[in-house]
Enzyme design. Structure first.
Site, PDB file in Angstrom:
ATOM      1  N   GLU A  76      -6.934  -8.077   1.854  1.00  0.00           N
ATOM      2  CA  GLU A  76      -5.884  -8.008   2.871  1.00  0.00           C
ATOM      3  C   GLU A  76      -5.357  -9.384   3.267  1.00  0.00           C
ATOM      4  O   GLU A  76      -4.620  -9.516   4.240  1.00  0.00           O
ATOM      5  CB  GLU A  76      -6.396  -7.245   4.096  1.00  0.00           C
ATOM      6  CG  GLU A  76      -6.610  -5.775   3.788  1.00  0.00           C
ATOM      7  CD  GLU A  76      -7.001  -4.943   4.991  1.00  0.00           C
ATOM      8  OE1 GLU A  76      -7.301  -5.517   6.065  1.00  0.00           O
ATOM      9  OE2 GLU A  76      -7.006  -3.717   4.855  1.00  0.00           O
ATOM     10  N   ASN A  94       0.810  -2.488   1.858  1.00  0.00           N
ATOM     11  CA  ASN A  94      -0.189  -1.932   0.942  1.00  0.00           C
ATOM     12  C   ASN A  94       0.294  -0.600   0.363  1.00  0.00           C
ATOM     13  O   ASN A  94      -0.227   0.465   0.672  1.00  0.00           O
ATOM     14  CB  ASN A  94      -1.535  -1.778   1.666  1.00  0.00           C
ATOM     15  CG  ASN A  94      -2.672  -1.526   0.707  1.00  0.00           C
ATOM     16  OD1 ASN A  94      -2.472  -1.215  -0.458  1.00  0.00           O
ATOM     17  ND2 ASN A  94      -3.887  -1.658   1.222  1.00  0.00           N
ATOM     18  N   TYR A 112      -2.843   7.745   0.492  1.00  0.00           N
ATOM     19  CA  TYR A 112      -3.027   8.524   1.711  1.00  0.00           C
ATOM     20  C   TYR A 112      -2.022   9.665   1.807  1.00  0.00           C
ATOM     21  O   TYR A 112      -2.363  10.785   2.184  1.00  0.00           O
ATOM     22  CB  TYR A 112      -2.908   7.627   2.945  1.00  0.00           C
ATOM     23  CG  TYR A 112      -3.976   6.561   3.040  1.00  0.00           C
ATOM     24  CD1 TYR A 112      -5.292   6.805   2.651  1.00  0.00           C
ATOM     25  CD2 TYR A 112      -3.661   5.299   3.524  1.00  0.00           C
ATOM     26  CE1 TYR A 112      -6.257   5.821   2.737  1.00  0.00           C
ATOM     27  CE2 TYR A 112      -4.630   4.302   3.624  1.00  0.00           C
ATOM     28  CZ  TYR A 112      -5.926   4.579   3.218  1.00  0.00           C
ATOM     29  OH  TYR A 112      -6.882   3.604   3.314  1.00  0.00           O
TER      30      TYR A 112
END
Length: 171
Positions: free
Chosen positions: A24, A124, A131
């Protein structure tokens, strides 16, 4: 294979947290120590919980989910807030992330929790696509706010500063 983390997993979890921070682009923000994680996960009053994803064939730990309980005043029940979900790059696409989320969803269903929530960085795209493929939807009408470091210390201090409550119209 998904299993509940044990105290012996603390060094692994700490390493995975650091790997996630590298991914990240924020490794400098990791300040948690193994001792802090051990206390948070396995102390007298655990504040968080974790699951480990392991490769079925080798048993190698390839990812983790770290979560805690939240509470919905509107629904009147707990939910799970997923703080971290991480699968090592070489194991991505192997179903480990989905298996971790499935385990958390099962925990919600078993315990009568009505929400499983998490945040994802806007850039991302692989995570967002993953998701959404599971049926998760962004909460676009909400923005996440955070107080840390100096701003948190200033607001939490006893002195009156720039963040002083002005709801009464007085400064």
């Amino acid at each position: 294979m998904i299993r509940t983390a044990t105290p012996d997993d603390v060094p692994l979890i700490h390493a995975l947290v650091r790997e996630l921070a590298e991914y990240e682009k924020a490794p400098h923000e990791v300040k948690a120590t193994q001792e802090q994680l051990r206390e948070a996960l396995f102390g007298e009053r655990p504040a968080a919980y974790a699951h480990i994803a392991a490769d079925d064939a080798t048993g190698e730990a390839v990812g983790f989910a770290l979560w805690f309980l939240n509470f919905s005043t509107w629904r009147g029940v707990h939910g799970i807030y997923l703080e971290d979900l991480y699968v090592r790059p070489h194991a991505r696409g192997g179903g480990h992330g989905k298996a971790l989320l499935r385990e958390l969803a099962r925990t919600c269903v078993r315990r009568g929790y009505e929400r499983l929530e998490w945040a994802v960085l806007n850039w991302n795209r692989p995570a967002i696509d993953f998701y959404e493929s599971l049926g998760a939807r962004p909460q676009d009408e909400w923005s996440v706010y955070r107080l840390t470091d100096g701003a948190l210390a200033e607001l939490g201090s006893d002195g009156a500063g720039p963040g002083q409550d002005t709801s009464s119209g007085r400064r």
